[in-house]
Design a protein around this motif. Structure first.
Motif, PDB file in Angstrom:
ATOM      1  N   PRO A 293       0.937  -1.149  -0.047  1.00  0.00           N
ATOM      2  CA  PRO A 293      -0.085   0.081  -0.089  1.00  0.00           C
ATOM      3  C   PRO A 293       0.921   1.460  -0.039  1.00  0.00           C
ATOM      4  O   PRO A 293       0.616   2.363  -0.681  1.00  0.00           O
ATOM      5  CB  PRO A 293      -0.905  -0.037   1.485  1.00  0.00           C
ATOM      6  N   LEU A 296       2.325   1.747  -3.430  1.00  0.00           N
ATOM      7  CA  LEU A 296       1.343   2.068  -4.488  1.00  0.00           C
ATOM      8  C   LEU A 296       1.004   3.640  -4.438  1.00  0.00           C
ATOM      9  O   LEU A 296       0.863   4.305  -5.265  1.00  0.00           O
ATOM     10  CB  LEU A 296       0.052   1.355  -4.101  1.00  0.00           C
ATOM     11  N   LYS A 297       0.937   4.081  -2.985  1.00  0.00           N
ATOM     12  CA  LYS A 297       0.706   5.569  -2.792  1.00  0.00           C
ATOM     13  C   LYS A 297       1.695   6.474  -3.283  1.00  0.00           C
ATOM     14  O   LYS A 297       1.564   7.487  -3.726  1.00  0.00           O
ATOM     15  CB  LYS A 297       0.528   5.674  -1.091  1.00  0.00           C
ATOM     16  N   THR A 300       1.691   6.428  -7.002  1.00  0.00           N
ATOM     17  CA  THR A 300       0.568   7.310  -7.444  1.00  0.00           C
ATOM     18  C   THR A 300       1.012   8.829  -7.247  1.00  0.00           C
ATOM     19  O   THR A 300       0.804   9.902  -8.136  1.00  0.00           O
ATOM     20  CB  THR A 300      -0.722   6.869  -6.788  1.00  0.00           C
ATOM     21  N   SER A 468      -6.168   4.378   2.758  1.00  0.00           N
ATOM     22  CA  SER A 468      -6.233   3.429   1.821  1.00  0.00           C
ATOM     23  C   SER A 468      -5.952   3.764   0.634  1.00  0.00           C
ATOM     24  O   SER A 468      -6.296   5.012   0.295  1.00  0.00           O
ATOM     25  CB  SER A 468      -7.321   2.266   1.729  1.00  0.00           C
ATOM     26  N   TRP A 469      -5.397   3.386  -0.596  1.00  0.00           N
ATOM     27  CA  TRP A 469      -5.191   3.882  -1.875  1.00  0.00           C
ATOM     28  C   TRP A 469      -6.546   4.117  -2.450  1.00  0.00           C
ATOM     29  O   TRP A 469      -6.658   5.215  -3.078  1.00  0.00           O
ATOM     30  CB  TRP A 469      -4.579   2.698  -2.832  1.00  0.00           C
ATOM     31  N   ASP A 472      -7.822   7.402  -1.177  1.00  0.00           N
ATOM     32  CA  ASP A 472      -7.251   8.418  -1.701  1.00  0.00           C
ATOM     33  C   ASP A 472      -7.913   8.752  -3.003  1.00  0.00           C
ATOM     34  O   ASP A 472      -7.944  10.171  -3.366  1.00  0.00           O
ATOM     35  CB  ASP A 472      -5.737   8.119  -2.049  1.00  0.00           C
TER      36      ASP A 472
END
Length: 490
Positions: A293, A296-297, A300, A468-469, A472
């Protein structure tokens, strides 16, 4: 927000005048067949059309098989139970079931004799994903609207010690995005209930003298108040065995019982129920700070910031020209802010104030309209005419995309505070610095400067503990509407 019933003797303190305790109207249950029908139609119709267009021998039969798999996946993963509609209508379960459907179809297609499905089938299933998501969002918004008008509510009887009852009532009264309205309480002990909820019965503070001593007062109160749900707040005098016997009495009456463990602001996805040696245990997962997570953040943030900087380059040039011609001074304003872990960093914005604005702040301190550490004036004399437009449209924040690209900030997170604000933080407020500050966040999409300091901290801590993604992405989508609305931006 709720207004408590005065069905029992004693004054009721209205915490929210627009909420009443009318009998619950049908609201949640009827959404289930609507969602099921939408799911069925969204899969069956486009799939049958795609198979027929591709010249498949039995398009209707195969479309029905695919639809049955979709519906069974939803049933197995509990995609459409009534209690999920008021919890934000998460997209995650729908995407999960859709991917499961594709996997099952791929397996079925590999079985000899079943016949391979056309390559266009996955594309034909895209409407099922979109239609289900839209349906859940529409149902969620409808539920929120009717609950604000005191409809589709569940009447709750709270059992517990006086402070616990007050805490439950206060927590429920703060928001209207749930279905519970407190109509009375059964108080354990002689403590005074300060929330104004009617006290329907008093229970012994010590162990009951008889096994069924609590049953009569609680079931009688539930019957008198018309409660269709009982909340039991665990406490010193509400032991596990006492709760167990109480649950027998409540359940025999046909009324559900919910036990409140006392934890607040924990997302449901972080909670797992387990048991050991007869004990019921709640396992609460820690906030996501590392692993996939977090990666991934970070990806992004960097990719999103880079793309936005490239796409918005012409707008940056235009805004720079407008700021330069609007008033004397530099185009970009640089200010020290505090990031994750208390580390300072330089934050950039398009200048919205006169050049000597920082020196004027001390003279305006007495006029501060915010109740917390932040300094806010609705009619700040330091803001230029161009700056007022930039603030209301949030365009002044765009240079912070560079901060995101450099790793100082995230696209979504708490508001980046000033060093002098952080100097006055207590230990609870310091937890806001556990994650990177954000270009946008719950503060920005929930009212911005119109929120009190307590509301701001509460929103930030909710994000810090439960981000959490997918959340977001939802906040970024809501940011567009908040920017267009302009509420609380000054």
């Amino acid at each position: 927000m709720r207004q408590f019933s005065s069905a029992m003797p004693g004054p009721a303190v209205p915490l929210a005048p627009h909420r009443t305790t009318s009998r619950r109207e049908p609201g949640d249950g009827r959404h289930v067949p609507i969602a099921v029908c939408a799911d069925f139609a969204a899969v069956a119709l486009p799939t049958a059309l795609a198979l027929a267009t591709a010249g498949h021998a039995h398009p209707v039969r195969h479309a029905l098989v695919i639809t049955a798999v979709w519906m069974l996946a939803g049933l197995a993963t509990r995609r459409c139970p009534p209690w999920t509609w008021g919890e934000g209508a998460s997209v995650g379960p729908v995407v999960r079931d859709w991917l499961l459907l594709l996997g099952v179809l791929a397996v079925l297609g590999a079985v000899p004799g079943t016949g391979a499905l056309p390559a266009a089938t996955p594309a034909a299933l895209l409407p099922s994903l979109a239609a289900t998501v839209v349906c859940r969002k529409v149902i969620h918004r409808h539920l929120m609207a009717v609950r604000r008008h005191a409809r589709a509510l569940r009447r709750v009887l709270v059992i517990g010690e006086a402070p616990a009852v007050d805490a439950v009532v206060e927590q429920l009264a703060e928001r209207t995005d749930h279905e519970y309205v407190v109509v009375g309480a059964c108080v354990v002990g002689d403590g005074e209930v300060e929330s104004g909820v009617p006290v329907a019965a008093r229970l012994r503070a010590g162990p009951p003298l008889a096994p069924d001593e609590d049953a009569g007062p609680v079931t009688g109160a539930a019957e008198t108040l018309g409660a269709d749900l009982v909340f039991a707040a665990a406490g010193r005098h509400m032991s596990g065995h006492r709760l167990r016997r109480l649950s027998w009495a409540v359940h025999d009456r046909g009324c559900p019982l919910m036990v409140l463990p006392g934890i607040v602001e924990v997302a449901r996805r972080r909670v797992r129920l387990t048991s050991a040696a007869g004990l019921t245990l709640l396992h609460i997962a820690p906030p996501a700070r590392r692993g996939l997570p977090a990666v991934l953040k970070a990806v992004t943030d960097r990719v999103g910031a880079l793309l936005l900087l490239v796409l918005l380059a012409p707008l940056f040039a235009l805004l720079a020209l407008v700021v330069r011609t609007g008033s004397a001074g530099p185009v970009i304003y640089r200010q020290t802010r505090v990031g994750r872990g208390g580390a300072p960093f330089p934050m950039w914005k398009f200048r919205t104030m006169v050049v000597d604005a920082d020196r004027m702040k001390h003279d305006l301190a007495a006029a501060n309209e915010h109740d917390g550490h932040m300094f806010k004036l609705r009619r700040d004399p330091r803001v230029t005419p161009v700056g007022r437009f930039l603030r209301r449209s949030s365009l002044d924040e765009l240079p912070q995309l560079v901060n995101v690209l450099l790793g100082h900030m995230s696209l979504v997170g708490p508001r980046p505070p000033l060093p002098e604000e952080v100097a006055g933080y207590d230990p609870v407020e310091m937890r806001r610095l556990s994650v990177k500050p954000g270009l946008t966040g719950l503060w920005q999409v929930s009212g911005r400067s119109d929120l009190s300091w307590q509301e701001t901290v509460s929103l930030d801590l909710r994000y810090v503990d439960n981000w959490s993604w997918a959340w977001d992405i939802s906040v970024m989508a809501r940011t567009v509407r908040a920017v267009l609305d302009g509420r609380g931006a000054y």
